[in-house]
Write an enzyme that holds these catalytic residues in place. Structure first.
Site, mmCIF file in Angstrom:
data_model
loop_
_atom_site.group_PDB
_atom_site.id
_atom_site.type_symbol
_atom_site.label_atom_id
_atom_site.label_comp_id
_atom_site.label_asym_id
_atom_site.label_seq_id
_atom_site.Cartn_x
_atom_site.Cartn_y
_atom_site.Cartn_z
ATOM 1 N N LYS A 173 16.389 55.902 46.665
ATOM 2 C CA LYS A 173 15.068 56.349 47.107
ATOM 3 C C LYS A 173 15.254 57.198 48.356
ATOM 4 O O LYS A 173 15.321 56.695 49.477
ATOM 5 C CB LYS A 173 14.181 55.134 47.405
ATOM 6 N N GLU A 176 10.651 60.856 51.129
ATOM 7 C CA GLU A 176 9.689 61.729 50.458
ATOM 8 C C GLU A 176 9.602 63.095 51.128
ATOM 9 O O GLU A 176 9.160 64.069 50.527
ATOM 10 C CB GLU A 176 8.302 61.064 50.434
ATOM 11 N N GLY A 227 13.719 54.215 60.371
ATOM 12 C CA GLY A 227 13.130 53.815 61.641
ATOM 13 C C GLY A 227 13.116 52.305 61.845
ATOM 14 O O GLY A 227 13.179 51.524 60.891
ATOM 15 N N THR A 230 10.107 50.347 60.156
ATOM 16 C CA THR A 230 10.285 50.230 58.707
ATOM 17 C C THR A 230 11.410 49.247 58.404
ATOM 18 O O THR A 230 11.297 48.423 57.486
ATOM 19 C CB THR A 230 10.606 51.611 58.088
ATOM 20 N N GLY A 231 12.473 49.310 59.186
ATOM 21 C CA GLY A 231 13.594 48.400 58.977
ATOM 22 C C GLY A 231 13.190 46.945 59.136
ATOM 23 O O GLY A 231 13.570 46.086 58.327
ATOM 24 N N GLU A 248 20.449 50.480 59.187
ATOM 25 C CA GLU A 248 20.828 51.325 60.331
ATOM 26 C C GLU A 248 19.542 51.934 60.850
ATOM 27 O O GLU A 248 18.883 52.696 60.142
ATOM 28 C CB GLU A 248 21.831 52.385 59.870
ATOM 29 N N CYS A 282 20.551 60.015 64.436
ATOM 30 C CA CYS A 282 20.432 58.630 64.906
ATOM 31 C C CYS A 282 21.330 58.366 66.101
ATOM 32 O O CYS A 282 21.022 57.545 66.954
ATOM 33 C CB CYS A 282 20.708 57.647 63.775
ATOM 34 N N GLU A 383 13.278 55.546 70.988
ATOM 35 C CA GLU A 383 13.872 56.662 70.265
ATOM 36 C C GLU A 383 12.809 57.736 70.023
ATOM 37 O O GLU A 383 11.797 57.468 69.383
ATOM 38 C CB GLU A 383 14.423 56.177 68.921
HETATM 39 O O1 TXE Z 1 11.145 56.888 58.845
HETATM 40 P P1 TXE Z 1 11.034 55.666 57.866
HETATM 41 P P2 TXE Z 1 10.032 57.852 59.416
HETATM 42 C C1 TXE Z 1 13.433 56.972 63.213
HETATM 43 C C2 TXE Z 1 12.949 58.086 64.110
HETATM 44 C C3 TXE Z 1 11.679 58.487 63.455
HETATM 45 C C4 TXE Z 1 11.162 57.150 62.994
HETATM 46 C C5 TXE Z 1 10.151 57.187 61.894
HETATM 47 O O2 TXE Z 1 12.706 57.600 65.393
HETATM 48 O O3 TXE Z 1 10.810 59.135 64.315
HETATM 49 O O4 TXE Z 1 12.296 56.481 62.557
HETATM 50 O O5 TXE Z 1 10.589 58.035 60.871
HETATM 51 C C6 TXE Z 1 11.280 54.722 53.377
HETATM 52 N N1 TXE Z 1 9.810 50.001 52.108
HETATM 53 N N2 TXE Z 1 14.403 57.410 62.256
HETATM 54 O O6 TXE Z 1 8.695 57.178 59.487
HETATM 55 O O7 TXE Z 1 9.615 55.300 57.561
HETATM 56 C C7 TXE Z 1 10.848 56.157 53.517
HETATM 57 O O8 TXE Z 1 10.158 56.571 52.346
HETATM 58 C C8 TXE Z 1 10.878 50.682 51.716
HETATM 59 C C9 TXE Z 1 15.757 57.009 62.515
HETATM 60 O O9 TXE Z 1 10.089 59.100 58.673
HETATM 61 O O10 TXE Z 1 11.908 54.634 58.394
HETATM 62 C C10 TXE Z 1 12.175 56.830 53.727
HETATM 63 O O11 TXE Z 1 12.859 56.963 52.494
HETATM 64 N N3 TXE Z 1 11.134 51.944 52.144
HETATM 65 C C11 TXE Z 1 16.630 57.235 61.374
HETATM 66 C C12 TXE Z 1 12.923 55.821 54.603
HETATM 67 O O12 TXE Z 1 12.244 54.582 54.404
HETATM 68 C C13 TXE Z 1 10.275 52.506 52.990
HETATM 69 C C14 TXE Z 1 16.395 58.384 60.508
HETATM 70 C C15 TXE Z 1 12.942 56.148 56.086
HETATM 71 O O13 TXE Z 1 11.626 56.306 56.519
HETATM 72 C C16 TXE Z 1 9.121 51.814 53.426
HETATM 73 C C17 TXE Z 1 14.993 58.692 60.337
HETATM 74 C C18 TXE Z 1 8.907 50.504 52.943
HETATM 75 N N4 TXE Z 1 7.864 49.769 53.313
HETATM 76 C C19 TXE Z 1 14.069 58.214 61.212
HETATM 77 N N5 TXE Z 1 8.441 52.638 54.270
HETATM 78 C C20 TXE Z 1 18.080 56.914 61.529
HETATM 79 N N6 TXE Z 1 18.417 55.627 61.653
HETATM 80 O O14 TXE Z 1 18.911 57.773 61.493
HETATM 81 C C21 TXE Z 1 9.139 53.790 54.356
HETATM 82 N N7 TXE Z 1 10.241 53.731 53.579
#
Ligand code: TXE
Length: 489
Positions: A173, A176, A227, A230-231, A248, A282, A383
């Site tokens: 996945k 998006e 993020g 979400t994690g 991560e 990251c 972050e």
């Molecule tokens: O990431 P999300 P977002 C950090 C960075 C950024 C913040 C938010 O600070 O501003 O996170 O970014 C999927 N169940 N990083 O909101 O939501 C989503 O569709 C399962 C750090 O864009 O974490 C995408 O595929 N999956 C980072 C993935 O999670 C879900 C890199 C990441 O999206 C979900 C990017 C759910 N409930 C952002 N909700 C790094 N560690 O490098 C969303 N997703």
């Protein structure tokens, strides 16, 4: 051609959902792709389950699995330019950076093609001649692999390559926001010949398919990069069925600079560490912790060069950095700069959208340096995932280490000093998953990547990156079975 791949077949979403994918350089729609919903996710998970339980992929001899990984690496190189162009359109990063990403993931597939052949199984001497005791390794099962938008191809491949090498079946996945390079990747996996059901692809927002991918009882493992919020939500959902989770979740990464450095080199390392890919990394070194006696000179040098970073279309020769990935993300970055200023930071450079006609349609933001920061500020602790460098000063080594470790995260950090022993000492004291001495940013497939603290659990890359996808099992065989003698009645 539809973009969901389930049980070996390309198909559209069952409910007919679609989503526009936008080029962040000019805000134009690049492609309209299929958008999965819950029923598609359920179908993908069950296809992966059937394939795993039937043994089609897990029982494939390891040498054949390794050969398929090597073939995938060849196909990635065959399509290198096309994939790199797709990645640049989708993320805004420069074309040379996208090429590096394709080369990196090629190396990762090749690395795991070799690593999986290393025999981890062992026999155990239990001190009895009537027992054969073995520790063996097996794939975990069905793996949900969820990736973000900053390094879409790279982060997905860091998961896919070891997961498939180990014999798992997978549901991918991508974000998006940036799904296109992963669609290409899955086309290559299909071409390479992985069996139906071993690789499945869902596109769409996490809200619709996330709960299935992270909560369905048929899923054994979730690997997520993204993020922090979400994690956390994913770990909570996965906890219901006690799935294995590797996450991560980014970082707030310190760059410690001592006064004995060569100033020009230090400026260059700091600059690259924080502003590569507009800070959407990251491991971006967004937190400069600099020895007081050179702080003014270093900050002036970084700010001067930050102001000269050439922003633009990632396809254009000479462009050094692209836009932020989306309008929403730029809003977040702008809000963080405003917050920092309201907390008392001093703007040295940037802090605005750039001028220039060609930069007005896309989601650009100028490289920004904020001086006079301290660790109590949210701009220093949270972050931002944008091109923002905060500056803190120190006078003693102990203070530098204390500042560098004063973070809820712990993904990566750097220390620059001409004193080799001090560099090693500070690196040893830093609570971060990767530490660079006199450098910032490099990684290789052979070395583990991952975070301490709230940066996450588990590791990607290296031998540990494969172990995440393996179960360890102890098999005890009695060669002369007889009564145990515990109960005599
Ligand atoms: O990431 P999300 P977002 C950090 C960075 C950024 C913040 C938010 O600070 O501003 O996170 O970014 C999927 N169940 N990083 O909101 O939501 C989503 O569709 C399962 C750090 O864009 O974490 C995408 O595929 N999956 C980072 C993935 O999670 C879900 C890199 C990441 O999206 C979900 C990017 C759910 N409930 C952002 N909700 C790094 N560690 O490098 C969303 N997703």
């Amino acid at each position: 051609m539809p973009e969901l791949f389930i049980d070996g077949t390309w198909r559209a979403a069952l409910a007919g959902g679609t989503r526009d994918v936008v080029n962040p350089y000019d805000g134009r729609v690049l492609r309209t792709v299929d958008e999965a919903a819950e029923a598609d996710a359920e179908a993908a998970v069950l296809a992966a389950r059937r394939c795993f339980d039937a043994g089609t992929w897990p029982a494939t001899p390891v040498a054949e699995r390794a050969a398929l990984l090597a073939r995938t690496a060849d196909l990635l190189q065959r399509d290198r330019e096309e994939i790199a162009r797709t990645e640049t359109q989708d993320t805004g990063k420069t074309l040379p950076e996208s090429r590096v990403d394709v080369d990196d993931v090629t190396a990762v597939f090749r690395y795991y093609a070799e690593q999986v052949l290393v025999d981890l199984d062992r026999t155990v001497d239990v001190g009895r001649d009537d027992v054969v005791s073995k520790v063996v390794h097996q794939p975990v099962g069905v793996c949900s692999l969820i990736a973000p938008w900053n390094y879409p191809l790279l982060q997905m491949c860091w998961k896919v390559a070891p997961a498939l090498a180990a014999g798992n079946t997978v549901v991918l996945k991508p974000s998006e926001v940036t799904p296109l390079s992963t669609v290409h990747l899955v086309r290559l996996l299909a071409e390479a010949g992985y069996p139906a059901g071993s690789v499945n692809l869902l596109l769409g927002g996490g809200g619709a398919v996330g709960p299935v991918l992270t909560g369905h009882p048929a899923v054994d493992l979730v690997s997520f990069t993204g993020g922090l919020d979400t994690g956390r939500a994913i770990i909570r959902t996965a906890a219901e069925t006690v799935k294995r989770t590797t996450v991560e979740l980014g970082g707030k990464n310190p760059q410690v600079v001592f006064a004995d450095v060569d100033l020009d080199t230090a400026v260059d390392v700091v600059l690259t560490g924080v502003f590569l890919h507009a800070g959407q990394v990251c491991s971006a070194g967004t937190r400069l912790i600099v020895e007081d006696s050179i702080a003014d000179a270093l900050v002036a040098g970084v700010a001067e060069r930050a102001g000269r970073i050439r922003l633009g279309n990632g396809f254009d020769e000479g462009v050094e950095s692209g836009p932020l990935v989306s309008a929403e993300h730029r809003d977040k970055v702008e809000a963080y700069v405003a917050l920092g200023l309201s907390e008392g930071a001093r703007l040295v450079t940037g802090g605005k959208r750039p001028d220039g006609d060609d930069l007005q349609r896309g989601f650009f933001y100028s490289p920004t340096v904020l001086d006079s920061c301290d660790r109590s500020m949210r701009i220093v602790q949270e972050e931002t995932f944008g091109p923002i460098l905060t500056v803190e000063r120190f006078t003693t080594e102990a203070e530098a280490v204390e500042l560098a470790n004063d973070t809820a995260y712990g993904l990566a950090g750097g220390v620059q000093t001409a004193d080799v022993e001090r560099g090693e000492r500070v690196a040893a004291a830093m609570r971060h998953g990767t530490v660079w001495i006199n450098d910032f940013g490099p990684y290789v497939p052979q070395a583990e990547w991952g975070g301490m603290g709230m940066s996450g659990n588990g590791r990607e890359l290296g031998p540990a990156g494969l172990h995440e996808y393996l179960e360890t099992k102890h098999v005890w065989r009695s060669t002369r079975p007889g009564p145990v003698g515990q109960f005599t009645g």
